[in-house]
Enzyme design. Structure first.
Site, PDB file in Angstrom:
ATOM      1  CG  ASN A 190      -2.144  -0.774   1.077  1.00 57.34           C
ATOM      2  OD1 ASN A 190      -2.654  -0.911  -0.027  1.00 57.34           O
ATOM      3  ND2 ASN A 190      -2.633  -1.307   2.169  1.00 57.34           N
TER       4      ASN A 190
ATOM      5  N   GLY B 201      -0.414   8.743  -1.232  1.00 62.13           N
ATOM      6  CA  GLY B 201      -0.115  10.038  -1.860  1.00 62.13           C
ATOM      7  C   GLY B 201       1.300  10.503  -1.553  1.00 62.13           C
ATOM      8  N   GLY B 202       1.930   9.886  -0.569  1.00 58.99           N
ATOM      9  CA  GLY B 202       3.329  10.207  -0.248  1.00 58.99           C
ATOM     10  C   GLY B 202       3.502  11.113   0.949  1.00 58.99           C
TER      11      GLY B 202
ATOM     12  CG  ASP C 287      -0.999 -12.937   4.028  1.00 57.71           C
ATOM     13  OD1 ASP C 287      -2.189 -12.671   3.820  1.00 57.71           O
ATOM     14  OD2 ASP C 287      -0.240 -13.446   3.180  1.00 57.71           O
TER      15      ASP C 287
ATOM     16  NE  ARG D 264      -6.841  10.633   6.161  1.00 58.92           N
ATOM     17  CZ  ARG D 264      -5.816   9.999   5.609  1.00 58.92           C
ATOM     18  NH1 ARG D 264      -5.584   8.733   5.879  1.00 58.92           N
ATOM     19  NH2 ARG D 264      -4.998  10.624   4.790  1.00 58.92           N
TER      20      ARG D 264
ATOM     21  CB  ALA E  45       0.341   5.461   7.255  1.00 60.02           C
ATOM     22  CG  LEU E  46       3.754   7.299   3.843  1.00 53.85           C
ATOM     23  CD1 LEU E  46       3.766   8.326   2.722  1.00 53.85           C
ATOM     24  CD2 LEU E  46       4.254   5.970   3.322  1.00 53.85           C
TER      25      LEU E  46
HETATM   26  P1  ADP Z   1       3.270  -1.241   5.426  1.00 52.19           P
HETATM   27  O1  ADP Z   1       2.794   0.147   5.106  1.00 52.19           O
HETATM   28  O2  ADP Z   1       2.982  -1.635   6.808  1.00 52.19           O
HETATM   29  O3  ADP Z   1       4.671  -1.473   4.978  1.00 52.19           O
HETATM   30  P2  ADP Z   1       2.320  -2.312   2.919  1.00 52.19           P
HETATM   31  O4  ADP Z   1       0.933  -2.632   2.510  1.00 52.19           O
HETATM   32  O5  ADP Z   1       2.965  -1.145   2.281  1.00 52.19           O
HETATM   33  O6  ADP Z   1       2.341  -2.187   4.509  1.00 52.19           O
HETATM   34  O7  ADP Z   1       3.274  -3.553   2.639  1.00 52.19           O
HETATM   35  C1  ADP Z   1       2.996  -4.860   3.072  1.00 52.19           C
HETATM   36  C2  ADP Z   1       3.664  -5.822   2.103  1.00 52.19           C
HETATM   37  O8  ADP Z   1       3.668  -7.129   2.660  1.00 52.19           O
HETATM   38  C3  ADP Z   1       2.930  -5.907   0.770  1.00 52.19           C
HETATM   39  O9  ADP Z   1       3.861  -5.686  -0.267  1.00 52.19           O
HETATM   40  C4  ADP Z   1       2.393  -7.326   0.756  1.00 52.19           C
HETATM   41  O10 ADP Z   1       2.319  -7.894  -0.526  1.00 52.19           O
HETATM   42  C5  ADP Z   1       3.415  -8.063   1.627  1.00 52.19           C
HETATM   43  N1  ADP Z   1       2.910  -9.312   2.236  1.00 52.19           N
HETATM   44  C6  ADP Z   1       1.710  -9.497   2.852  1.00 52.19           C
HETATM   45  N2  ADP Z   1       1.607 -10.750   3.312  1.00 52.19           N
HETATM   46  C7  ADP Z   1       2.763 -11.397   2.999  1.00 52.19           C
HETATM   47  C8  ADP Z   1       3.252 -12.724   3.194  1.00 52.19           C
HETATM   48  N3  ADP Z   1       2.511 -13.661   3.796  1.00 52.19           N
HETATM   49  N4  ADP Z   1       4.492 -13.019   2.731  1.00 52.19           N
HETATM   50  C9  ADP Z   1       5.235 -12.088   2.081  1.00 52.19           C
HETATM   51  N5  ADP Z   1       4.817 -10.835   1.859  1.00 52.19           N
HETATM   52  C10 ADP Z   1       3.602 -10.475   2.307  1.00 52.19           C
END
Ligand code: ADP
Length: 447
Positions: A37, A42-43, A216, A275, A428-429
């Site tokens: 995500n 938006g950065g 996950d 929000r 979040a960032l």
């Molecule tokens: P955060 O902002 O907390 O970093 P993101 O959504 O940017 O969260 O990144 C989470 C990443 O983890 C995503 O790229 C997603 O595809 C990856 N991911 C989620 N579950 C698994 C998993 N079981 N094994 C490997 N990568 C995973």
């Protein structure tokens, strides 16, 4: 030494910081690309930053940042973690700059940030973060395994020592002496989880998220009885794309310079609010649809871009935004009474002079006076899951008895306890940078 699960902002920050702390690191990412995500965001990155804020006459302090973050989450966040976030956000920016990332010289206010301390990367959307870390990890020969999904944590003597992962070809066991960092993101795209924790968030409600946001990490961490907190706190934004729910297509550039109107042409909320407050107000409007209204001071040139790397021309050409040479014409195009819209804008412009209005808005910027005018339709959309695994100040995951789970660290949207009931836009960032960095360092040193 360290296995990082997830290649979004938090995982890449953790892998980079573990590497800097001398660990041999492997990162696994289930998708065929990095970014999660984070790359869709938006950065905006909030931090108190006198260097950029002072020249803009913005008074700020870590105390105010803390207060707004803590109270903006209904005081549900862990005060110690909120303090770590707000005290270390700026050093996170310097850390990224040290790796070559570039931010603009001025700050803005992103939706729901409550204050002008949002930093904007020079590279579009979240790409700057991902490219910066990727370059650093490549230079340091850190293996990044794409298309590799963690399926199960490996436990030996009550300690997490690795994970079983699945690639398109095989099932692998990756052992890590010092620990595992869980950075798998949130669960906005997991309908079963979403509705379990908030039955109102049914399948038909759109989301800004990548399909990978399936929670996950929540499953993985249950083998070691990780404590889950704040799972019911799921954030909706009022500014989703009406067709897809995505963040893109949003014509606002900063909170100060735009208003929201409903289908009848009337304002209905302070547009600098939290929000959750703005989304709840929107849900009570006809068809739960709003229009963002800006004038051409925001887009002096047709090729000027929004926060999602789309030009206003492109958005108008694709019918994702409406352009009009007068307010009357805009009202006609939006199928609303021109008298109502004209009065709304007139009243708003008077409010800008007074710096106060009937809704209690505090952040005022440009008046809406200069043709052409632009409107963009938006709807409520699911954005961020504030809940997740509980961590302490060292990003160590705690179990349901409040004990540290040896060898398991977590950072980013997979964690709970930082943003409370409502996350400020732009936090979040900062969160993934600050806590990703801590998780990597602590895991590296967990010998
Ligand atoms: P955060 O902002 O907390 O970093 P993101 O959504 O940017 O969260 O990144 C989470 C990443 O983890 C995503 O790229 C997603 O595809 C990856 N991911 C989620 N579950 C698994 C998993 N079981 N094994 C490997 N990568 C995973």
């Amino acid at each position: 030494d360290v296995l990082v699960i997830g290649g979004g902002g938090a995982g890449l920050a953790a892998a980079s910081s573990a590497t800097e702390n001398g660990a041999n690191v492997i990162l696994v990412e289930k998708m065929s690309f990095l970014g999660g995500n984070t790359i869709l965001a938006g950065g905006a990155y909030n931090a108190v930053d006198p260097k950029r804020q002072k020249p803009m006459n913005i008074e700020d302090s870590n105390e105010l940042f803390y207060k707004q973050t803590f109270e903006g989450g209904d005081k549900k966040g862990n005060p110690k973690l909120v303090k770590i976030l707000t005290d270390n956000a700026y050093s996170g920016i310097e850390w990224l700059e040290g790796k070559g990332m570039k931010f603009k010289d001025d700050v803005f206010t992103v939706l729901g940030a409550l204050y002008p301390r949002s930093h904007k990367p020079i590279d579009p959307v979240g790409t700057g973060f991902i490219l910066t870390y990727e370059k650093f990890l490549k230079e340091n020969n850190v293996p990044i395994l794409l298309d590799t999904q963690a399926k199960k944590l490996i436990i030996e003597n009550n300690r997490v020592v690795g994970a079983v992962v699945e690639t398109p070809e095989e099932i692998l066991t990756i052992k890590s002496k010092n620990g595992v960092v869980l950075a798998t993101g949130g669960f906005s795209k997991n309908i079963e989880y979403r509705t379990k924790y908030n039955p109102k968030l049914t399948e038909n409600i759109l989301s800004t998220n990548t399909p990978a946001a399936t929670g996950d990490g929540i499953n993985l961490s249950q083998v070691v009885n990780a404590n889950l907190i704040g799972m019911e706190d799921i954030q909706m934004l009022p500014l989703g794309d009406p067709k897809t729910g995505s963040l893109s297509g949003n014509i606002e550039t900063t909170v100060e310079d735009r208003i929201f109107i409903n289908k009848k042409g009337k304002r209905f909320v302070a547009e600098d609010e939290r929000r959750d407050v703005m989304t709840n107000a929107l849900l009570n409007q006809p068809d739960a649809l709003l229009y963002v209204i800006v004038d051409s001071q925001v887009y002096p040139n047709e090729n000027d871009k929004n926060n999602f790397n789309e030009s206003i021309k492109e958005l108008v050409d694709e019918n994702r935004a409406v352009k009009a040479d007068s307010l009357d014409e805009l009202a006609k195009k939006l199928e609303m009474d021109p008298e109502v819209l004209t009065k709304t804008i007139k009243d708003y412009n008077l409010a800008v002079d007074k710096k106060s209005d009937e809704f209690g808005r505090k952040l005022f910027g440009k008046k809406i006076i200069k043709a052409p005018f632009y409107a963009g339709a938006r709807i409520p959309t699911i954005h961020h899951t504030m809940g997740g695994v509980e961590i302490n100040e060292n990003a160590e995951v705690l179990n349901k008895n409040g004990e540290i789970i040896e060898g398991l660290f977590a950072a980013g949207e997979v964690t709970g306890g930082i943003h409370g009931a409502n996350r400020l836009g732009g936090n979040a960032l900062a969160d993934i940078t600050v806590f990703g960095r801590i998780a990597g360092e602590k895991a590296a040193n967990n010998k």
